[in-house]
Design a protein around this motif. Sequence first.
Motif: not given
Length: 729
Positions: A558-575, A663-669, A674-675
Amino acid sequence: MHPLPEPASLPSLLLSSGGWRPEWGRTQAGGMSQPSGMGPPWNQERSPEGRLPTEPGGRWSTVRGVLIAGLLFSVLLGFSVLLVYVFRSCGPSPCRTPACWDLLARYLASGNTSVAPCTDFFSFACGKAKGTDYSFQALAKENTDRLRKILETPDSWHLGSGEEKAFQFYKSCMDTGAIEAAGAAPLKHVIEELGGWRISGNWTSLDFNRTLSLLMSQYGYFPFFRAYLQPRPTPPYTPIIQIVREYLAYLYQLGTLLGGDPTKVQEHAFLSISITSQLFHFVKPLEQRRAQGKLFHMVTIDQLQEMAPAIDWLSCLQATFTPMSLSPSQLLMVHDLEYLKNMSQLVEEQLSKHRDFLQSHMILGLVRTLSPALDSKFQEAHRSLIQKLGELTERPAMPARPRWMKCVEETGAFFEPTLAALFVREAFSPSTRSAAMELFTAIKDALLSRLRRIPWMDEKTRKEAQNRVTQLQVKMGAPEWVLEPSLARQEYKDIQLGPNYLQSFLSCVRSLRARIVQSFLPSFLYHRWQVSPWGVNAYYSISDHVVVFPAGLLQPPFFHPGYPRAVNFGAAGSIMAHELLHIFHQLLLPRGCPACDTRALQGALLCLKRHYAAIPLPSGTSFNESQTFLENAADVGGLAIALQAYSKRLLWHRGETVLPNLDLSPQQLFFRSYAQAMCREPDTQEPHDPHSPPTLRVHGPLSNTPAFARHFHCPRGALMNPSSRCQLW
């Protein structure tokens, strides 16, 4: 029904196939301007020695043309290479750190890319996930595994410190050889302290309320009701005592394991079950009490004493909640008052006729409660009971858990401050906390911005809402006080380990109860955390106006400082955004916001209800919409706020990364992440879960987000691109 406005689209820097492409790159690619005062070299004045001879028939003119063409081609080719390099360096680059490779493996293992994302995004992201391999439950298990490694590889500690006692307790719990050797002897000693029982032929008739008081205060067992501390549900949120009934179940084997006469055991067990059955019939269903408006009653101890006189309420509660000072005027919140009245009458009848049976009833219940701390024969009897109850209720039997898991949980419960410090030191570094706080700040700023545009809020409510967000406290990682090194050496002075595991267990039970009571006293200045720091559940506390995100939640995937920002915002940010919206859940209830535009608010809520009702569910899956609508509203709003915060971050910060080979753009990621946080088997819905089934938690918010359909190119009318959407937040 309110169409959701399109989020501010990104400038034309983003190309779906090539990443970021600055506008100035296009103009420069169209041609190069020449520096002033400098013409082509072949037009400059030359010395006679430098001139080449001119051949008849224009041969030199032809050669010169070829040279010029070659030179222009070389310049254009070099500049094109430079532009490609510039474009690629400005676009999202693949993250190739170990953390990203591990996350990629998780995504590939859980997703099913053969499914069209516009048709069934849940299956696209979670189609291969089985059990709890890719969910909150999986993260909880990983955190438990990490605690086990900590407890089994201890560092040096101070003698007599909390760390030493925690490790010793865990070691004692895992020493099954010593537990088996002790057998039932430690439990028989406990029963003797309570006056014994007629089953074993050695019984001293003690005062009923004295026995009850000992069971509650010294053994943490409540045979007829449960009493615990909790803040008031309404201002001023002062702590009050709550009382509810507890269902009891017994096995005949317990008495015989303790050396009782089989005939007496059978007789006492039968009457104990009879008492349990009568108590069960006194309980009114929750739905019935809710419909009658009788979920709880506020009474004083004196008033309860008159209504249920068999129990000496003041002495029993005072012994349980020492060092709190209770008086007859102490307020109690009583769930199901009629149950307590009937329970008191039943106890009086048993005291006048079968005092020894009542004693056996209480001890049998205590034995069942303590069975996990006893040898394998008691635990096997308990497992057999659970299995039979499961067969009667047609529920699948729970698989047996390994011993280490039970010992980790008990050590964590009794020595939470110490294990919290050890867990945070290993899994939640200062840099991780700083990154999480930065993410939370971005989410909070997006919420404040969004509050200015909510159509159903009046101006006064809007300003109050913004003030509530501004004044909110956030707790990240672990409670501040447990991280102070001096406290680790001062904790648990009241815990005495040994001479056997049961005695250690009971000493820890008493210590934990005393610490819980202490945390409700005015001298305790900190927020009382409702989850362990290694837990995975965030929450908002109404009484303290605090939002809590434990260290156990802010972990991969759900979160890691080294992840793409899209991952952190989509998972932890949504929570994070989801929990922030719980600040305002009262506004969504009937008559919760009298000054608001009620028509617009109710229209948005009705739109959301219809939106969820239109989404198909897997066969055999159902949910209670009235029970889940607050969580649905928080899911939809949380995703929208996190997306707004992420889009702003993309505008102002460069250096975005993506997962390689996905093969996912930042927004798709962002949407995939989130899912991913919701991945779970579709039919694993608990009866009283306030959340919707996992497929709805994915499809509901995503299909209500126009940006999702745009970035995944979903055709109009597809499941994930409906003809209309709702705007609540």
